[in-house]
Design an enzyme around this catalytic site. Structure first.
Site, PDB file in Angstrom:
ATOM      1  N   HIS A 195      75.307  43.980  23.943  1.00 45.66           N
ATOM      2  CA  HIS A 195      75.514  44.579  22.621  1.00 45.66           C
ATOM      3  C   HIS A 195      74.863  43.731  21.535  1.00 45.66           C
ATOM      4  O   HIS A 195      74.396  44.237  20.529  1.00 45.66           O
ATOM      5  CB  HIS A 195      77.008  44.786  22.346  1.00 45.66           C
ATOM      6  N   ARG A 210      76.790  43.638  31.832  1.00 42.82           N
ATOM      7  CA  ARG A 210      75.697  43.741  30.863  1.00 42.82           C
ATOM      8  C   ARG A 210      75.644  42.580  29.877  1.00 42.82           C
ATOM      9  O   ARG A 210      74.618  42.338  29.255  1.00 42.82           O
ATOM     10  CB  ARG A 210      75.774  45.084  30.113  1.00 42.82           C
ATOM     11  N   CYS A 245      70.665  58.075  25.681  1.00 47.10           N
ATOM     12  CA  CYS A 245      71.099  57.353  24.477  1.00 47.10           C
ATOM     13  C   CYS A 245      71.240  55.859  24.734  1.00 47.10           C
ATOM     14  O   CYS A 245      71.616  55.117  23.839  1.00 47.10           O
ATOM     15  CB  CYS A 245      72.388  57.941  23.924  1.00 47.10           C
ATOM     16  N   ASN A 275      72.641  51.764  29.456  1.00 44.80           N
ATOM     17  CA  ASN A 275      73.157  50.389  29.369  1.00 44.80           C
ATOM     18  C   ASN A 275      74.249  50.165  30.409  1.00 44.80           C
ATOM     19  O   ASN A 275      74.206  49.214  31.187  1.00 44.80           O
ATOM     20  CB  ASN A 275      73.740  50.098  27.976  1.00 44.80           C
ATOM     21  N   ASP A 276      75.220  51.063  30.403  1.00 49.31           N
ATOM     22  CA  ASP A 276      76.297  50.906  31.380  1.00 49.31           C
ATOM     23  C   ASP A 276      75.856  51.353  32.768  1.00 49.31           C
ATOM     24  O   ASP A 276      76.255  50.760  33.767  1.00 49.31           O
ATOM     25  CB  ASP A 276      77.538  51.685  30.942  1.00 49.31           C
ATOM     26  N   GLU A 286      77.124  57.352  32.904  1.00 51.78           N
ATOM     27  CA  GLU A 286      76.997  55.889  32.913  1.00 51.78           C
ATOM     28  C   GLU A 286      77.753  55.258  34.075  1.00 51.78           C
ATOM     29  O   GLU A 286      77.694  54.052  34.276  1.00 51.78           O
ATOM     30  CB  GLU A 286      77.415  55.280  31.569  1.00 51.78           C
TER      31      GLU A 286
HETATM   32  C1  PEP Z   1      75.282  53.091  27.282  1.00 53.00           C
HETATM   33  O1  PEP Z   1      76.141  52.614  28.029  1.00 53.00           O
HETATM   34  O2  PEP Z   1      74.076  53.218  27.605  1.00 53.00           O
HETATM   35  C2  PEP Z   1      75.639  53.531  25.927  1.00 53.00           C
HETATM   36  C3  PEP Z   1      74.780  54.162  25.158  1.00 53.00           C
HETATM   37  O3  PEP Z   1      76.886  53.236  25.487  1.00 53.00           O
HETATM   38  P1  PEP Z   1      77.349  51.803  24.931  1.00 53.00           P
HETATM   39  O4  PEP Z   1      76.129  50.944  24.826  1.00 53.00           O
HETATM   40  O5  PEP Z   1      78.009  52.059  23.630  1.00 53.00           O
HETATM   41  O6  PEP Z   1      78.307  51.356  25.984  1.00 53.00           O
HETATM   42 MG    MG Z   2      78.237  52.834  27.600  1.00 50.42          MG
END
Ligand code: PEP
Ligand code: MG
Length: 612
Positions: free
Chosen positions: A273, A542, A574, A531-532, A508
């Protein structure tokens, strides 16, 4: 009958020779598989005694075909000849267009003086002295005594050393451990340890051993963390490049208002993040695993070339400034075109949406050229104190007024995103615990109130405008059904018509990859959270400071391809992959038509799409 005749008919074979110096890499392979799949024939590719399914991206990539390699393409069954003709033509086109991969790789270094190479978080250039991460502390309750915290930190360093095996940086942890043991013998309180380290660092400044300063700071931080200290970032008074092991996401907002021109992190990953927020804030930044950098020395941070230049010469600085200027004018050009719709050279329209977190970021996204909101991370509306129904409704109303197409993700806490008033018991593996949609079971009242606020805010929207509610961390169809039922009950209870609202899920959790056909019967749309998804596919946290995953791994593209071939529902991406310049071409080739990215990446993402 015809099928059997075709299947037993003689296979058609042709040799294909790789002529591109880039080899048969991800992007052309993706296009090749995509084309192969449009034919019913069985198509295989054979190289050095291995034969793989040419419709499967990971299998084909596993052949690792390089320049001069000759692969035998074989088709058998229905439309075999058409498949061979079409693939042969595509292959020769792909080989001719071989330059693309060069464009997106790290640029070649321009500089004379020595440099250290790292992983790019966000591309940009900064020329300034280094400023070491510095903080003030506040203490939370802890059950550990100073001695226990010391022992805990020593054990942690030992574990880090052992986990590194024989890698070159293993000895750093061994050295830190030994340093801490020695300091621990001299210092019998935390205060004494802090004072001693401050004195040592002061003496080391400007000496040939100045690089040890970060080791001292590292070990002090270890002990402080074990004692429950929270840290507040201290910021420099003049333009500087921040160097830190890692930052808390909350630090990034402070950086944007400070003199920090660039950031170098030692222990983070490009999917953390912190990295997401650095990109969202457009701060030039790099990850340098083992950066022996000396605070207060002037360096060039060039995250186009992916390096930090030590002791830059005047000429180096001029080159960096010139490159910065060129990039700024390129950025300015793409920025000017940020409100234009975006199509590839072949005329394929791609929507570029924004990932936002609150009213201010949604307004910012609008200014940056977003065509809609692909991900409203609604948990950011829920800060230290739980917002009232009225406050939530007002925030959604303001956001909904900005765009015609909006996807609200229901609150996604747990894992790396905790909220003080949501009581989740201490979990051994928070990333595998009460996260996202699982809150519907543990804290249904919070989700119900959120639904209520969204529904109230949606009442003034035109029915032709898209409003989508998306559930995070879904792993089974039952979870989705349960959450949607909760939403419907909430709407009934408050007599609100929600027939115009679509319901979908983030993809995810890997289980969803195997359930797409079942989900397709109940969901209205999907968005892939790479990401997840990456973290769970590789079982690699992550935010893990030492472990990294390859954001461009063929595994991820294979997962996306498998989703796209099974679903008939609208789908977007996303996760951070959506704005990765190297990923955009293969994602488009695979069939992705909507990318949702952080606001600062919109103009660059649109420009990248135009170049495909
Ligand atoms: C993801 O996991 O790719 C996502 C967009 O959600 P976040 O990064 O908020 O967990
Ligand atoms: Mg996520």
């Amino acid at each position: 009958m015809k099928f059997f005749i075709n299947l037993f008919s003689k296979p058609i074979e042709i040799p294909l020779t790789i002529t591109s110096s880039n080899g048969f890499h991800l992007r052309p392979v993706a296009q090749f598989c995509h084309r192969a799949k449009s034919f019913p024939a069985k198509i295989t590719a054979s190289f050095q005694g291995r034969s793989v399914d040419a419709k499967n991206i990971t299998s084909l990539l596993s052949l690792s075909l390089d320049k001069q390699d000759t692969v035998i393409l074989k088709a058998q069954g229905k439309e075999a000849q058409q498949a061979i003709d079409s693939l042969q033509e595509l292959f020769s086109n792909l080989m001719q267009k071989e330059t693309e991969i060069q464009v997106v790789q790290k640029r070649a270094s321009l500089y004379q003086r020595p440099s250290i190479e790292g992983d790019i978080i966000y591309q940009g250039i900064a020329i300034a002295p280094l400023y070491a991460f510095e903080t003030t502390h506040t203490q939370e309750e802890t059950t550990l005594s100073y001695r226990e915290a010391l022992a805990h930190s020593i054990d942690a360093l030992e574990a880090m050393y052992l986990s590194k095996n024989d890698q070159s940086d293993a000895t750093i942890y061994l050295a830190q451990k030994e340093l801490l043991i020695a300091l621990g013998e001299r210092c019998h309180t935390l205060e004494a340890l802090e004072n001693t380290i401050a004195i040592e660092c002061q003496q080391l400044k400007g000496s040939t051993l100045a690089s040890k300063i970060s080791d001292y700071q590292d070990i002090l931080h270890q002990v402080q963390s074990a004692l429950g200290y929270t840290t507040t970032l201290l910021l420099p008074q003049t333009p500087s490049i921040l160097i830190a092991d890692d930052l808390l996401p909350s630090h990034i907002a402070l950086l944007t208002k400070s003199h920090i021109q660039g950031v170098i992190l030692r222990h983070t990953s490009i999917n953390s993040h912190t990295s997401i927020l650095l990109r969202a804030s457009a701060i030039p930044s790099l990850i340098l695993d083992d950066a022996q950098l000396i605070p207060s020395e002037e360096v060039i941070l060039d995250s186009y070339t992916g390096e930090v230049i030590l002791h830059p010469s005047q000429e180096d600085k001029q080159k960096a400034k010139a490159s910065q200027k060129i990039q700024q004018s390129k950025d300015a050009l793409s920025y000017e075109k940020r409100f234009e719709s975006t199509a590839t050279k072949a005329g394929k329209t791609i929507q570029v949406f924004a990932n936002v977190s609150d009213v201010a970021s949604a307004k910012h996204a609008k200014q940056e050229g977003a065509e809609g909101i692909g991900l409203l991370r609604s948990e950011f509306l829920f800060q230290a104190i739980k917002p009232t129904l009225e406050a939530q409704t007002k925030a959604y109303q303001e956001i909904f007024a900005l765009f015609e197409d909006i996807t609200v993700r229901t609150i996604d806490v747990g894992g790396d995103k905790a909220l003080p008033y949501i009581d989740i018991p201490v979990e051994k593996n928070p990333f595998l615990g009460v996260r996202g949609i699982r809150l519907c079971t543990t804290h249904p009242e919070i989700i119900q109130e959120q639904f209520h606020a969204i529904f109230l805010a949606s009442q003034n929207r035109k029915s032709t405008h898209n409003l989508k509610i998306m559930f995070p961390m879904v792993s089974t169809v039952e979870e989705f059904n349960k959450a949607k039922t909760l939403a419907q009950h909430t709407a009934q209870k408050h007599h609100i018509d929600i027939s115009h609202i679509d319901f979908g899920i983030m993809i995810e959790v890997p289980s969803v990859l195997f359930l797409i056909r079942d989900f397709d019967k109940v969901v209205d749309f999907y968005s892939i959270g790479t990401n997840d998804l990456t973290q769970y596919l590789f079982a690699t946290e992550r935010t893990h400071p030492l472990l990294k995953t390859d954001a461009l791994s063929p595994v991820i593209f294979s997962a996306i391809q498998s989703i796209l071939t099974q679903t008939t529902k609208p789908i977007s991406i996303c996760g951070e992959l959506a704005s990765n310049p190297q990923a955009i071409p293969p994602l488009i080739t695979l069939g992705i038509k909507t990318l949702s990215v952080s606001s600062k990446m919109i103009a660059r993402t649109k420009e990248r799409v135009r170049s495909v």
